[in-house]
Design a protein around this motif. Structure first.
Motif, mmCIF file in Angstrom:
data_model
loop_
_atom_site.group_PDB
_atom_site.id
_atom_site.type_symbol
_atom_site.label_atom_id
_atom_site.label_comp_id
_atom_site.label_asym_id
_atom_site.label_seq_id
_atom_site.Cartn_x
_atom_site.Cartn_y
_atom_site.Cartn_z
ATOM 1 N N UNK A 154 46.620 42.114 35.240
ATOM 2 C CA UNK A 154 45.218 42.415 35.515
ATOM 3 C C UNK A 154 44.891 43.754 34.884
ATOM 4 N N UNK A 155 43.673 44.212 35.049
ATOM 5 C CA UNK A 155 43.309 45.510 34.498
ATOM 6 C C UNK A 155 42.436 46.252 35.490
ATOM 7 N N UNK A 156 42.085 47.483 35.138
ATOM 8 C CA UNK A 156 41.267 48.308 36.025
ATOM 9 C C UNK A 156 40.536 49.349 35.202
ATOM 10 N N UNK A 157 39.381 49.747 35.668
ATOM 11 C CA UNK A 157 38.642 50.822 35.011
ATOM 12 C C UNK A 157 39.472 52.101 35.011
ATOM 13 N N UNK A 158 39.332 52.876 33.998
ATOM 14 C CA UNK A 158 40.048 54.142 33.737
ATOM 15 C C UNK A 158 41.520 53.934 33.406
ATOM 16 N N UNK A 159 41.953 52.663 33.271
ATOM 17 C CA UNK A 159 43.358 52.376 32.964
ATOM 18 C C UNK A 159 43.492 51.419 31.768
ATOM 19 N N UNK A 160 42.432 51.304 30.973
ATOM 20 C CA UNK A 160 42.448 50.348 29.865
ATOM 21 C C UNK A 160 43.545 50.689 28.864
ATOM 22 N N UNK A 161 43.677 51.951 28.519
ATOM 23 C CA UNK A 161 44.688 52.387 27.554
ATOM 24 C C UNK A 161 46.100 52.136 28.081
ATOM 25 N N UNK A 162 46.293 52.427 29.368
ATOM 26 C CA UNK A 162 47.599 52.192 29.992
ATOM 27 C C UNK A 162 47.925 50.704 30.009
#
Length: 259
Positions: A154-162
Protein backbone atom coordinates in the motif's frame (compact mmCIF):
# COMPACT_ATOMS: atom_id res chain seq x y z
CA UNK A 1 28.13 -19.02 22.14
CA UNK A 2 25.15 -20.43 20.30
CA UNK A 3 21.81 -20.04 22.08
CA UNK A 4 20.43 -23.58 22.43
CA UNK A 5 16.89 -22.20 22.29
CA UNK A 6 17.35 -21.13 18.67
CA UNK A 7 16.32 -23.78 16.12
CA UNK A 8 18.38 -22.28 13.28
CA UNK A 9 22.14 -22.15 13.80
CA UNK A 10 24.63 -19.83 12.10
CA UNK A 11 27.76 -21.19 13.76
CA UNK A 12 30.93 -19.31 12.73
CA UNK A 13 29.31 -17.62 9.76
CA UNK A 14 30.23 -14.03 9.02
CA UNK A 15 27.19 -11.78 8.76
CA UNK A 16 27.02 -8.10 7.87
CA UNK A 17 23.97 -6.24 9.18
CA UNK A 18 23.51 -2.65 7.99
CA UNK A 19 21.55 -0.18 10.06
CA UNK A 20 22.44 -2.25 13.11
CA UNK A 21 22.82 0.64 15.52
CA UNK A 22 19.23 0.57 16.69
CA UNK A 23 15.75 -0.84 16.17
CA UNK A 24 15.25 -3.75 13.81
CA UNK A 25 18.88 -3.84 12.71
CA UNK A 26 20.17 -4.06 16.25
CA UNK A 27 17.87 -6.97 17.01
CA UNK A 28 18.85 -8.81 13.81
CA UNK A 29 22.50 -8.43 14.81
CA UNK A 30 21.82 -9.71 18.33
CA UNK A 31 19.76 -12.71 17.20
CA UNK A 32 22.35 -13.67 14.58
CA UNK A 33 25.11 -13.45 17.19
CA UNK A 34 23.11 -15.65 19.56
CA UNK A 35 22.82 -18.15 16.72
CA UNK A 36 26.61 -18.28 16.52
CA UNK A 37 27.46 -15.79 13.77
CA UNK A 38 30.30 -13.31 13.80
CA UNK A 39 28.39 -10.08 13.19
CA UNK A 40 29.63 -6.92 11.54
CA UNK A 41 27.55 -4.09 12.98
CA UNK A 42 27.41 -1.58 10.13
CA UNK A 43 25.98 1.81 11.03
CA UNK A 44 26.43 5.47 10.18
CA UNK A 45 26.70 6.67 13.79
CA UNK A 46 29.36 5.30 16.12
CA UNK A 47 27.52 5.66 19.45
CA UNK A 48 24.51 3.43 18.75
CA UNK A 49 26.72 0.97 16.90
CA UNK A 50 29.03 0.65 19.89
CA UNK A 51 26.00 -0.01 22.10
CA UNK A 52 24.94 -2.84 19.81
CA UNK A 53 28.41 -4.38 19.92
CA UNK A 54 28.46 -4.12 23.72
CA UNK A 55 25.07 -5.80 23.99
CA UNK A 56 26.21 -8.67 21.78
CA UNK A 57 29.48 -9.13 23.63
CA UNK A 58 27.68 -9.03 26.99
CA UNK A 59 25.65 -12.01 25.77
CA UNK A 60 28.80 -13.88 24.80
CA UNK A 61 28.53 -13.12 21.10
CA UNK A 62 31.03 -11.92 18.53
CA UNK A 63 30.62 -8.48 16.95
CA UNK A 64 32.68 -5.81 15.25
CA UNK A 65 31.68 -2.24 14.46
CA UNK A 66 32.14 -0.62 11.06
CA UNK A 67 31.06 2.96 10.40
CA UNK A 68 29.47 3.35 6.99
CA UNK A 69 27.19 5.72 5.09
CA UNK A 70 25.09 3.56 2.77
CA UNK A 71 24.13 6.65 0.80
CA UNK A 72 27.62 6.52 -0.69
CA UNK A 73 28.64 3.79 -3.12
CA UNK A 74 32.27 3.90 -1.99
CA UNK A 75 31.24 3.22 1.61
CA UNK A 76 29.11 0.24 0.60
CA UNK A 77 31.95 -1.31 -1.36
CA UNK A 78 34.44 -0.56 1.41
CA UNK A 79 32.20 -2.33 3.95
CA UNK A 80 32.30 -5.53 1.92
CA UNK A 81 36.01 -5.32 1.19
CA UNK A 82 36.99 -4.57 4.78
CA UNK A 83 34.81 -7.38 6.16
CA UNK A 84 36.39 -9.85 3.73
CA UNK A 85 39.86 -8.59 4.66
CA UNK A 86 39.28 -8.95 8.40
CA UNK A 87 37.43 -12.28 8.40
CA UNK A 88 38.54 -13.92 5.17
CA UNK A 89 34.95 -14.70 4.22
CA UNK A 90 31.38 -13.41 4.10
CA UNK A 91 28.36 -15.69 4.37
CA UNK A 92 25.42 -13.36 4.96
CA UNK A 93 24.68 -9.78 3.99
CA UNK A 94 21.61 -8.17 5.54
CA UNK A 95 20.80 -4.74 4.14
CA UNK A 96 18.47 -3.32 6.74
CA UNK A 97 19.47 0.37 6.75
CA UNK A 98 16.79 2.70 5.49
CA UNK A 99 15.76 6.35 5.48
CA UNK A 100 12.25 7.79 5.34
CA UNK A 101 11.92 11.58 5.56
CA UNK A 102 8.24 12.47 5.74
CA UNK A 103 7.64 14.83 2.83
CA UNK A 104 5.23 15.17 -0.07
CA UNK A 105 6.14 14.80 -3.73
CA UNK A 106 5.63 18.56 -4.13
CA UNK A 107 8.04 19.39 -1.36
CA UNK A 108 10.74 16.73 -1.55
CA UNK A 109 14.19 18.06 -2.36
CA UNK A 110 16.47 16.42 -4.88
CA UNK A 111 18.86 15.71 -1.99
CA UNK A 112 16.25 13.85 0.07
CA UNK A 113 15.03 11.91 -2.96
CA UNK A 114 18.54 10.91 -3.96
CA UNK A 115 19.47 9.87 -0.43
CA UNK A 116 16.29 7.79 -0.05
CA UNK A 117 16.90 5.97 -3.31
CA UNK A 118 20.61 5.53 -2.56
CA UNK A 119 20.21 4.03 0.90
CA UNK A 120 17.02 2.05 0.38
CA UNK A 121 17.53 0.77 -3.17
CA UNK A 122 20.84 1.56 -4.84
CA UNK A 123 22.80 0.22 -1.86
CA UNK A 124 21.22 -3.19 -2.56
CA UNK A 125 22.96 -3.14 -5.95
CA UNK A 126 26.24 -1.83 -4.55
CA UNK A 127 26.45 -4.32 -1.69
CA UNK A 128 25.37 -7.27 -3.83
CA UNK A 129 27.80 -6.55 -6.65
CA UNK A 130 30.69 -6.18 -4.21
CA UNK A 131 29.75 -9.21 -2.10
CA UNK A 132 28.82 -11.71 -4.82
CA UNK A 133 32.38 -12.85 -5.66
CA UNK A 134 32.99 -13.53 -1.96
CA UNK A 135 29.60 -15.11 -1.28
CA UNK A 136 30.17 -17.63 -4.07
CA UNK A 137 32.84 -19.25 -1.88
CA UNK A 138 30.45 -19.66 1.08
CA UNK A 139 28.72 -22.99 1.72
CA UNK A 140 25.49 -21.12 2.62
CA UNK A 141 25.48 -17.70 0.93
CA UNK A 142 22.61 -15.36 1.77
CA UNK A 143 21.49 -11.90 0.65
CA UNK A 144 18.70 -10.51 2.85
CA UNK A 145 16.84 -7.21 2.75
CA UNK A 146 14.45 -5.34 5.01
CA UNK A 147 11.65 -4.15 2.76
CA UNK A 148 8.30 -2.71 3.87
CA UNK A 149 4.56 -2.96 3.48
CA UNK A 150 4.70 0.63 2.22
CA UNK A 151 5.19 0.46 -1.52
CA UNK A 152 4.77 -3.27 -2.18
CA UNK A 153 1.38 -3.53 -0.37
CA UNK A 154 0.00 0.00 0.00
CA UNK A 155 1.10 3.61 0.07
CA UNK A 156 0.63 6.76 2.11
CA UNK A 157 0.94 10.50 1.72
CA UNK A 158 4.41 11.89 2.55
CA UNK A 159 5.88 8.41 1.96
CA UNK A 160 5.73 8.14 -1.84
CA UNK A 161 9.52 8.21 -2.26
CA UNK A 162 10.00 5.62 0.49
CA UNK A 163 7.31 3.34 -0.93
CA UNK A 164 8.78 3.61 -4.42
CA UNK A 165 12.21 2.64 -3.11
CA UNK A 166 10.84 -0.40 -1.26
CA UNK A 167 8.73 -1.52 -4.22
CA UNK A 168 11.92 -1.30 -6.24
CA UNK A 169 13.72 -3.31 -3.59
CA UNK A 170 11.17 -6.12 -3.91
CA UNK A 171 11.77 -6.09 -7.65
CA UNK A 172 15.48 -6.32 -6.98
CA UNK A 173 14.98 -9.33 -4.70
CA UNK A 174 13.10 -11.25 -7.39
CA UNK A 175 15.50 -10.40 -10.21
CA UNK A 176 18.68 -10.94 -8.22
CA UNK A 177 17.38 -14.33 -7.07
CA UNK A 178 17.24 -15.40 -10.71
CA UNK A 179 20.72 -14.10 -11.53
CA UNK A 180 22.40 -15.59 -8.46
CA UNK A 181 20.44 -18.83 -8.25
CA UNK A 182 23.10 -20.79 -10.18
CA UNK A 183 25.64 -19.62 -7.56
CA UNK A 184 23.49 -21.02 -4.69
CA UNK A 185 23.12 -17.47 -3.34
CA UNK A 186 19.58 -17.06 -2.05
CA UNK A 187 18.03 -13.60 -2.12
CA UNK A 188 15.08 -12.86 0.15
CA UNK A 189 13.51 -10.16 2.27
CA UNK A 190 11.14 -9.36 5.10
CA UNK A 191 8.31 -6.83 4.91
CA UNK A 192 7.71 -5.49 8.44
CA UNK A 193 4.41 -4.04 9.54
CA UNK A 194 4.07 -1.63 12.46
CA UNK A 195 7.13 -2.39 14.58
CA UNK A 196 7.75 -0.68 17.92
CA UNK A 197 11.06 1.13 17.46
CA UNK A 198 12.41 4.54 18.44
CA UNK A 199 11.23 5.84 15.08
CA UNK A 200 7.64 4.68 15.57
CA UNK A 201 7.60 5.92 19.16
CA UNK A 202 8.53 9.36 17.83
CA UNK A 203 5.40 9.28 15.65
CA UNK A 204 3.04 9.16 18.63
CA UNK A 205 2.67 8.29 22.29
CA UNK A 206 0.90 5.39 24.01
CA UNK A 207 -2.57 6.47 22.84
CA UNK A 208 -1.49 6.56 19.21
CA UNK A 209 0.27 3.21 19.58
CA UNK A 210 -2.84 1.68 21.15
CA UNK A 211 -4.98 2.95 18.29
CA UNK A 212 -2.65 1.39 15.73
CA UNK A 213 -2.53 -1.89 17.66
CA UNK A 214 -6.34 -2.03 17.77
CA UNK A 215 -6.41 -2.11 13.95
CA UNK A 216 -4.02 -5.06 13.80
CA UNK A 217 -5.56 -8.56 13.93
CA UNK A 218 -2.84 -9.66 16.37
CA UNK A 219 -3.84 -6.69 18.57
CA UNK A 220 -0.29 -5.54 19.19
CA UNK A 221 2.55 -3.72 17.52
CA UNK A 222 5.42 -5.89 16.44
CA UNK A 223 8.74 -6.04 18.23
CA UNK A 224 12.10 -5.80 16.42
CA UNK A 225 12.80 -9.43 17.35
CA UNK A 226 9.74 -10.49 15.32
CA UNK A 227 11.62 -9.34 12.22
CA UNK A 228 14.94 -10.67 13.46
CA UNK A 229 13.66 -14.24 13.81
CA UNK A 230 12.20 -14.18 10.30
CA UNK A 231 15.60 -13.04 9.06
CA UNK A 232 17.27 -15.80 11.06
CA UNK A 233 15.15 -18.42 9.33
CA UNK A 234 15.95 -17.03 5.89
CA UNK A 235 19.66 -16.99 6.77
CA UNK A 236 19.63 -20.61 7.95
CA UNK A 237 20.37 -23.82 6.09
CA UNK A 238 16.73 -24.77 6.52
CA UNK A 239 15.77 -21.97 4.09
CA UNK A 240 18.19 -23.01 1.33
CA UNK A 241 15.38 -23.70 -1.17
CA UNK A 242 13.68 -20.34 -0.64
CA UNK A 243 14.74 -17.48 -2.91
CA UNK A 244 13.20 -14.45 -4.56
CA UNK A 245 10.62 -14.17 -1.76
CA UNK A 246 9.58 -11.78 0.98
CA UNK A 247 7.99 -12.77 4.27
CA UNK A 248 5.32 -10.38 5.55
CA UNK A 249 5.61 -9.97 9.33
CA UNK A 250 2.80 -7.61 10.26
CA UNK A 251 0.39 -9.22 12.70
CA UNK A 252 -2.09 -9.59 9.86
CA UNK A 253 -2.70 -5.90 9.10
CA UNK A 254 -2.07 -6.30 5.35
CA UNK A 255 -4.86 -8.90 4.98
CA UNK A 256 -7.50 -6.99 6.90
CA UNK A 257 -10.39 -5.63 4.86
CA UNK A 258 -10.78 -1.87 5.48
CA UNK A 259 -13.99 -0.98 7.31
Amino acid sequence: MTDARLPFGLDDRVAIVTGAGRGIGREIARVFARAGAHVVVATRTAGPGEETVQLIEAEGGSARLMIVDLGQRADAVSLIEETARQFGRIDIVVHNAGVFPFVTVDDISDEDLENTLNVNLKAAFWLTKAAAPILRASPSPRLLFTSSLSGPRFSAATMVHYGASKAGLNGFIKGAAIEYGPDRITVNGVEPGAILTDATRAMGGPERQAAVAAAIPARRLGEPEDIAYAMLFLASDQASYITGQTIVVDGGISIRVPV
